[in-house]
Design an enzyme around this catalytic site. Structure first.
Site, PDB file in Angstrom:
ATOM      1  N   LYS A 131      -0.327  11.612   5.580  1.00 52.95           N
ATOM      2  CA  LYS A 131       0.118  10.582   6.362  1.00 52.95           C
ATOM      3  C   LYS A 131       0.668   9.148   5.789  1.00 52.95           C
ATOM      4  CE  LYS A 131      -2.976   7.569   7.206  1.00 52.95           C
ATOM      5  NZ  LYS A 131      -3.056   6.200   6.642  1.00 52.95           N
ATOM      6  N   LYS A 167       0.817  -1.101  -0.001  1.00 54.60           N
ATOM      7  CA  LYS A 167       0.082  -0.073   0.007  1.00 54.60           C
ATOM      8  C   LYS A 167       0.919   1.126   0.158  1.00 54.60           C
ATOM      9  CE  LYS A 167      -3.374   2.724   0.063  1.00 54.60           C
ATOM     10  NZ  LYS A 167      -4.520   2.899   1.068  1.00 54.60           N
TER      11      LYS A 167
END
Length: 294
Positions: free
Chosen positions: A239, A171
């Site tokens: 983030k 990811k």
């Protein structure tokens, strides 16, 4: 029918939980937002007033949370998943978090006889609503096989990519690619418009050649129109770029372009664009070029 406790009914989790309800599963959901819990109940699921209530008696627990501190609190904290799930429960964390947190959760869960998969997703709000997410899964192969029927309810591209934490690494790679492509598409638009070229026509041509990519397919028209309604916010991508950089440090590799993309995303956040879609990296390039958004 599987009994599922679903924790985190936000922009992604809410449609995912609804799809599982529609597929015939018994879904009990919890979120800090009472409104989100009520939406799940209205769609045929059950609402829970706390994490322990959502987890009690569940065959599978799914978490879809914003960041690693939330996962640590919900899974490891007092009144959390591990304190209330039965031995043999399968915990699927579909949040995007640090690989080391996924590994720590799996180790803590194993001590209680709870199986764990890290299964972050790609596809944004649209993918969640359309049940077309890409799901990258880390953990044991047997647990992945058990969970696959549930993944197939919410996703289209589903792959077991390695041991615990591997899903999060893939990811992170996804997010550095997505951020980089958004940044380059934004630069292409700025270059064409500053040169007197119609950017929409130019991008249409690029989308038919070697430069073709999914972001051009889905986002070129809204970017040219400066429509930045969030499907995935710059704040969240900021983030995720931090996760990618930390993963690079842990792997002892140099990712120089990733560092540049991370700074571009950070600039967008600093410029006040954090609540906009990550395609608003276009606005960052415009501002750096002294060309205010039309």
């Amino acid at each position: 029918m599987t009994s599922i406790g679903f924790i985190g009914l936000g922009i992604m989790g809410s449609p995912m939980a609804a799809h599982l309800v529609d597929a015939g599963h018994q879904v009990t959901g919890y979120d800090v937002s009472a409104e989100a819990v009520q939406r799940l109940a209205a769609s045929g699921g059950r609402g829970a007033a706390r994490v322990a209530e959502a987890v009690a008696g569940a065959d599978v627990v799914i978490t879809m949370l914003p960041n690693h501190p939330h996962v640590e609190e919900v899974v490891l904290g007092d009144g959390g998943v591990l304190a209330n799930a039965d031995s043999g429960t399968l915990l699927i964390d579909m949040s995007t978090i640090r690989p080391e947190t996924s590994i720590a959760v799996a180790e803590a869960a194993a001590e209680r006889g709870i199986r764990v998969l890290d299964a972050p997703v790609s596809g944004g709000e649209a993918g969640a609503k359309q049940a077309s997410l890409s799901i990258m899964v880390g953990g044991e192969e047997a647990d992945f096989a058990s969970a696959r029927p549930l993944f197939e309810v919410v996703g289209r591209t589903i792959a077991h990519v390695g041991p615990h934490g591997a899903g999060q690494v893939v990811k992170a790679a996804n997010q550095l690619l997505v951020g980089g492509i958004y940044g380059l598409v934004g630069e292409a638009i700025v270059l064409m418009e500053a040169s007197g070229v119609d950017a929409k026509t130019g991008l249409d041509v690029l989308a038919g050649g070697l430069a073709a990519n999914r972001i051009l397919d889905l986002k070129r028209e809204t970017m040219v129109a400066r429509e930045f309604t969030p499907g995935f916010r710059i704040d969240l991508h900021h983030k995720d770029m931090g996760i990618a950089l930390a993963a690079a440090r842990a792997a002892d590799v140099s990712l120089p372009l990733t560092g540049l993309v991370a700074q571009l995303v950070a600039a967008g956040r600093a410029m006040g664009y954090g609540s906009l879609d990550h395609s608003a990296l276009l606005k960052v390039t415009e501002q750096l070029s002294g060309r205010p958004t039309p």
